[in-house]
Design a protein around this motif. Sequence first.
Motif, PDB file in Angstrom:
ATOM      1  N   SER A 198     -23.128 -71.705 -35.137  1.00  0.00           N
ATOM      2  CA  SER A 198     -21.888 -72.313 -34.849  1.00  0.00           C
ATOM      3  C   SER A 198     -21.699 -72.229 -33.183  1.00  0.00           C
ATOM      4  O   SER A 198     -21.621 -71.101 -32.531  1.00  0.00           O
ATOM      5  N   LYS A 199     -21.478 -73.464 -32.659  1.00  0.00           N
ATOM      6  CA  LYS A 199     -21.177 -73.513 -31.367  1.00  0.00           C
ATOM      7  C   LYS A 199     -19.977 -73.072 -30.842  1.00  0.00           C
ATOM      8  O   LYS A 199     -19.720 -72.284 -29.760  1.00  0.00           O
ATOM      9  N   GLU A 200     -18.960 -73.049 -31.859  1.00  0.00           N
ATOM     10  CA  GLU A 200     -17.370 -72.405 -31.620  1.00  0.00           C
ATOM     11  C   GLU A 200     -17.462 -71.023 -31.592  1.00  0.00           C
ATOM     12  O   GLU A 200     -16.855 -70.676 -30.919  1.00  0.00           O
ATOM     13  N   LEU A 201     -18.301 -70.628 -32.441  1.00  0.00           N
ATOM     14  CA  LEU A 201     -18.345 -69.087 -32.549  1.00  0.00           C
ATOM     15  C   LEU A 201     -18.940 -68.504 -31.508  1.00  0.00           C
ATOM     16  O   LEU A 201     -18.438 -67.354 -30.718  1.00  0.00           O
ATOM     17  N   THR A 202     -20.142 -69.213 -31.074  1.00  0.00           N
ATOM     18  CA  THR A 202     -20.920 -68.826 -29.676  1.00  0.00           C
ATOM     19  C   THR A 202     -20.078 -68.869 -28.629  1.00  0.00           C
ATOM     20  O   THR A 202     -19.902 -67.550 -27.905  1.00  0.00           O
ATOM     21  N   TYR A 203     -19.102 -69.716 -28.489  1.00  0.00           N
ATOM     22  CA  TYR A 203     -18.315 -69.862 -27.031  1.00  0.00           C
ATOM     23  C   TYR A 203     -17.269 -68.757 -27.181  1.00  0.00           C
ATOM     24  O   TYR A 203     -16.905 -68.015 -26.310  1.00  0.00           O
ATOM     25  N   THR A 204     -16.715 -68.513 -28.602  1.00  0.00           N
ATOM     26  CA  THR A 204     -15.691 -67.580 -28.502  1.00  0.00           C
ATOM     27  C   THR A 204     -16.058 -66.278 -28.189  1.00  0.00           C
ATOM     28  O   THR A 204     -15.588 -65.387 -27.745  1.00  0.00           O
ATOM     29  N   ASN A 205     -17.437 -65.932 -28.808  1.00  0.00           N
ATOM     30  CA  ASN A 205     -17.980 -64.655 -28.650  1.00  0.00           C
ATOM     31  C   ASN A 205     -18.269 -64.483 -26.929  1.00  0.00           C
ATOM     32  O   ASN A 205     -18.071 -63.279 -26.629  1.00  0.00           O
ATOM     33  N   ARG A 206     -18.456 -65.562 -26.455  1.00  0.00           N
ATOM     34  CA  ARG A 206     -18.906 -65.331 -24.923  1.00  0.00           C
ATOM     35  C   ARG A 206     -17.750 -64.865 -24.108  1.00  0.00           C
ATOM     36  O   ARG A 206     -17.655 -64.149 -23.325  1.00  0.00           O
ATOM     37  N   CYS A 207     -16.360 -65.653 -24.823  1.00  0.00           N
ATOM     38  CA  CYS A 207     -15.237 -65.328 -24.184  1.00  0.00           C
ATOM     39  C   CYS A 207     -14.671 -63.761 -24.432  1.00  0.00           C
ATOM     40  O   CYS A 207     -14.438 -63.254 -23.646  1.00  0.00           O
ATOM     41  N   CYS A 208     -15.116 -63.188 -25.617  1.00  0.00           N
ATOM     42  CA  CYS A 208     -14.744 -61.802 -26.004  1.00  0.00           C
ATOM     43  C   CYS A 208     -15.591 -60.896 -25.161  1.00  0.00           C
ATOM     44  O   CYS A 208     -15.089 -59.988 -24.693  1.00  0.00           O
ATOM     45  N   THR A 209     -16.824 -61.254 -24.925  1.00  0.00           N
ATOM     46  CA  THR A 209     -17.647 -60.296 -24.254  1.00  0.00           C
ATOM     47  C   THR A 209     -17.355 -60.151 -22.806  1.00  0.00           C
ATOM     48  O   THR A 209     -17.369 -59.363 -22.256  1.00  0.00           O
ATOM     49  N   PHE A 210     -17.159 -61.493 -22.195  1.00  0.00           N
ATOM     50  CA  PHE A 210     -16.544 -61.584 -20.753  1.00  0.00           C
ATOM     51  C   PHE A 210     -15.569 -60.614 -20.803  1.00  0.00           C
ATOM     52  O   PHE A 210     -15.405 -59.700 -19.677  1.00  0.00           O
ATOM     53  N   TRP A 211     -14.450 -60.684 -21.397  1.00  0.00           N
ATOM     54  CA  TRP A 211     -13.111 -60.041 -21.267  1.00  0.00           C
ATOM     55  C   TRP A 211     -13.491 -58.450 -21.662  1.00  0.00           C
ATOM     56  O   TRP A 211     -13.036 -57.608 -20.530  1.00  0.00           O
ATOM     57  N   ILE A 212     -14.244 -58.029 -22.405  1.00  0.00           N
ATOM     58  CA  ILE A 212     -14.596 -56.676 -22.649  1.00  0.00           C
ATOM     59  C   ILE A 212     -15.047 -56.191 -21.646  1.00  0.00           C
ATOM     60  O   ILE A 212     -15.066 -54.998 -21.142  1.00  0.00           O
ATOM     61  N   ASP A 213     -16.311 -56.699 -20.955  1.00  0.00           N
ATOM     62  CA  ASP A 213     -16.974 -56.464 -19.705  1.00  0.00           C
ATOM     63  C   ASP A 213     -16.008 -56.320 -18.702  1.00  0.00           C
ATOM     64  O   ASP A 213     -16.467 -55.040 -17.889  1.00  0.00           O
ATOM     65  N   ALA A 214     -15.273 -57.306 -18.488  1.00  0.00           N
ATOM     66  CA  ALA A 214     -14.413 -57.314 -17.224  1.00  0.00           C
ATOM     67  C   ALA A 214     -13.385 -55.977 -17.396  1.00  0.00           C
ATOM     68  O   ALA A 214     -13.103 -55.314 -16.263  1.00  0.00           O
ATOM     69  N   THR A 215     -12.918 -55.633 -18.670  1.00  0.00           N
ATOM     70  CA  THR A 215     -12.017 -54.613 -18.984  1.00  0.00           C
ATOM     71  C   THR A 215     -12.799 -53.197 -18.499  1.00  0.00           C
ATOM     72  O   THR A 215     -12.242 -52.142 -17.858  1.00  0.00           O
ATOM     73  N   LYS A 216     -14.093 -53.071 -18.992  1.00  0.00           N
ATOM     74  CA  LYS A 216     -14.726 -51.761 -18.623  1.00  0.00           C
ATOM     75  C   LYS A 216     -14.851 -51.410 -17.175  1.00  0.00           C
ATOM     76  O   LYS A 216     -14.972 -50.403 -16.806  1.00  0.00           O
ATOM     77  N   ARG A 217     -15.323 -52.684 -16.332  1.00  0.00           N
ATOM     78  CA  ARG A 217     -15.273 -52.427 -14.807  1.00  0.00           C
ATOM     79  C   ARG A 217     -14.076 -51.899 -14.505  1.00  0.00           C
ATOM     80  O   ARG A 217     -14.051 -51.491 -13.122  1.00  0.00           O
TER      81      ARG A 217
END
Length: 309
Positions: free
Chosen positions: A38-57
């Motif tokens: 699913s491209k929708e799931l892949t994109y949403t997951n990419r958004c989540c991962t970016f945000w989580i990584d940004a918060t960790k930094r």
Amino acid sequence: MKFQMEEEIKEALSLLADGDPVEARHVIGILFEHDLESKELTYTNRCCTFWIDATKRLAELTDTFEQGERLLTEWKSFQPNLNSGTIYEPALYAMQKGYFSKALEYFTPLFDEKEPLRKAEIYRNAGICYKKLGNFEDAKICLSEANKVYPNLASVVAELADCYALCGEERFGKVLFREAFFLDPEKIDIDYLDSELIKCLIEKTKEKGHSGRNLLLWIPVYGVLGGILNVKRGLSSQEVCRLRQNIYAMESENKDPCCNTDILVPKLLNSYFWLIDHYMLTHESMSKVNDTLLKIKLIDSNVYDAYVK
């Protein structure tokens, strides 16, 4: 099964909008078990991962203002990834809502800052957050306050111009955009500007082959040539004096064979445009206008042809 998937995607998007990317990614992870392609799931997951990584930094920072600024910088740097491939708009909008709501939380407690420049930066950043959330009225309030406590910051004036353009007040937006690029184009962060007025001008300037620092300097030139930044204002006597001094200094520098013409030429052209506007508004003799037009023709005949047509 399809209905259940749609409902769970909505749940993930709701979590993103509420500022919980960790739980949103957990929901997406479960959904991947049913549809890994699913491209929708892949994109949403990419958004989540970016945000989580940004918060960790953010953990490496202790200053609240710096943490908020880091979130804004992270967003800007990740834009090429967010806008590449298949974009799932609901996920992008949900993340933008949650992300900038979180970023705003870092700035609002700092509104009582006393140092003028720092206070202006705090209110500017809060204004950017409100603008990204679609709350243009509060954005204008914050940006107006930033301009009040520390007037004439190009970065603030440009954001304020963007707000007015987004609210449909294009004439005032044009005035402020032209003002911002007159004050200091190199201090304007175009990555945060969202109105079609300025985005179209930026794209047209890029199409001419300009990028980076050079792009910022050419934007006001093509803004005038394209009739976009066409709302003029009079200059004070101090501004006229400063403008003439700057032109003289740039003209002297331009005579040096080793000078950086890529930087000097657009700066000079924009300054000449303002000087001609001053002559026209104050009904100076046409000989002064013609002398300035000749200078434009000598440094860039293509700009001259487009300007006088």
